[in-house]
Scaffold this motif. Structure first.
Motif, PDB file in Angstrom:
ATOM      1  N   VAL A 174      -4.695   9.013   1.590  1.00  0.00           N
ATOM      2  CA  VAL A 174      -4.223  10.393   1.528  1.00  0.00           C
ATOM      3  C   VAL A 174      -4.574  11.095   2.830  1.00  0.00           C
ATOM      4  N   VAL A 175      -3.563  11.682   3.467  1.00  0.00           N
ATOM      5  CA  VAL A 175      -3.775  12.518   4.643  1.00  0.00           C
ATOM      6  C   VAL A 175      -3.614  13.977   4.222  1.00  0.00           C
ATOM      7  N   LEU A 176      -4.590  14.799   4.544  1.00  0.00           N
ATOM      8  CA  LEU A 176      -4.497  16.239   4.324  1.00  0.00           C
ATOM      9  C   LEU A 176      -4.299  16.896   5.691  1.00  0.00           C
ATOM     10  N   TYR A 215      -8.026  11.063   4.899  1.00  0.00           N
ATOM     11  CA  TYR A 215      -7.992  11.333   6.329  1.00  0.00           C
ATOM     12  C   TYR A 215      -7.760  12.833   6.485  1.00  0.00           C
ATOM     13  N   CYS A 216      -8.716  13.517   7.090  1.00  0.00           N
ATOM     14  CA  CYS A 216      -8.596  14.959   7.258  1.00  0.00           C
ATOM     15  C   CYS A 216      -9.649  15.426   8.256  1.00  0.00           C
ATOM     16  N   ALA A 217      -9.495  16.661   8.699  1.00  0.00           N
ATOM     17  CA  ALA A 217     -10.460  17.261   9.616  1.00  0.00           C
ATOM     18  C   ALA A 217     -11.707  17.708   8.869  1.00  0.00           C
ATOM     19  N   THR A 218     -12.784  17.886   9.601  1.00  0.00           N
ATOM     20  CA  THR A 218     -14.020  18.366   8.978  1.00  0.00           C
ATOM     21  C   THR A 218     -13.827  19.756   8.379  1.00  0.00           C
ATOM     22  N   ALA A 219     -12.935  20.556   8.945  1.00  0.00           N
ATOM     23  CA  ALA A 219     -12.667  21.880   8.382  1.00  0.00           C
ATOM     24  C   ALA A 219     -12.099  21.781   6.972  1.00  0.00           C
ATOM     25  N   GLN A 253       0.838  -1.193   0.000  1.00  0.00           N
ATOM     26  CA  GLN A 253       0.000   0.000   0.000  1.00  0.00           C
ATOM     27  C   GLN A 253       0.878   1.249   0.000  1.00  0.00           C
ATOM     28  N   ALA A 254       0.286   2.358  -0.460  1.00  0.00           N
ATOM     29  CA  ALA A 254       0.984   3.637  -0.468  1.00  0.00           C
ATOM     30  C   ALA A 254       0.085   4.696   0.159  1.00  0.00           C
ATOM     31  N   LEU A 255       0.661   5.452   1.070  1.00  0.00           N
ATOM     32  CA  LEU A 255      -0.047   6.534   1.753  1.00  0.00           C
ATOM     33  C   LEU A 255       0.678   7.832   1.451  1.00  0.00           C
ATOM     34  N   LEU A 256      -0.088   8.863   1.108  1.00  0.00           N
ATOM     35  CA  LEU A 256       0.453  10.168   0.755  1.00  0.00           C
ATOM     36  C   LEU A 256       0.051  11.179   1.816  1.00  0.00           C
TER      37      LEU A 256
END
Length: 234
Positions: A66-68, A88-92, A35-38
């Motif tokens: 993807v993490v923002l 994966y990120c915040a609701t904002a 797997q690859a995660l950015l």
């Protein structure tokens, strides 16, 4: 290592990062278990497409996660290139992607981004439907912890701590900056930022590699000094 179009820095056998030319933005890559995660996606679709091609070259896989780290234009506008990934990120961040296209465009152009390229990225931007915030993933032998250590650069910054092969690597987003002073705006919380950075060090540990959102990789002492500098300003 396979050939890549961008200049990737290998931090451990399975963790990489590159510094994009525009705004010196860091994009992180974690590869394990097939797997690859950015981490973050840059400002334009051209940047993000180059990253996607390099991920395939370096890992043999498409980006699956993807993490923002936060909602600023230089970290999220390339996101649509990875529409098939889990986000994966915040609701904002989701709210910004859904409603703040004109603001993102204005800010990107103000910093010198090509207006036509930004228009293309904004037109393609859409919030992912299944995004989650904090999470712990297992990528082969790697443990990847995505967390919100506290308020600082924004009220919703995420970090990514990767452990399991070599030193722990902590992708800090813009909670840490090396190539310039930390950046403040209306979302920032200068009073809480120092304690948030102390929490980042607790998560990573003294021997970790800390990857800023902009600039060279640093150590825990650098993060501690930045916390002290911020405390002096609050």
């Amino acid at each position: 290592m396979a050939d890549a179009g961008l200049a990737w820095e290998q931090l451990t056998p399975q963790v990489f990062r590159c510094r994009l030319a525009f705004c010196d933005v860091t994009v992180g890559l974690v590869a394990g278990g097939g797997q690859a995660l950015l981490i973050d996606t840059g400002t334009t679709l051209a940047e993000a497409e180059a990253v996607a091609a390099d991920v395939r070259s370096l890992t043999g896989h498409e980006v699956g996660h993807v993490v923002l780290t936060h909602n600023h234009f230089d970290h999220i506008l390339g996101s649509s290139v990875f529409a098939g990934a889990r986000f994966y990120c915040a609701t904002a961040v989701l709210a910004t992607m859904a409603t703040a296209g004109p603001g993102l465009r204005a800010e990107a152009v103000r910093y010198g981004a090509d207006a036509a390229e930004v228009d293309r990225a904004v037109a393609a931007l859409a919030p992912p439907r299944d995004a989650v915030g904090e999470a712990t993933l297992r990528l082969g032998a790697l443990d990847v912890a995505i967390s919100h250590p506290g308020r600082g650069h924004t009220d919703h910054d995420l970090i990514v701590a990767v452990a399991g092969a070599g030193p722990t690597v902590v992708f800090c987003g813009d909670l840490v900056e090396e190539s310039g002073d930390p950046c403040f705006d209306e979302q920032s919380d200068p009073a809480q930022w120092p304690s948030t950075l102390r929490r980042v060090i607790e998560i990573g540990g003294e021997s970790a590699l800390y990857v800023p959102g902009h600039g060279a990789v640093v150590d825990a002492d650098f993060v501690r000094r930045q916390a002290m500098w911020l405390a002096g300003r609050s």
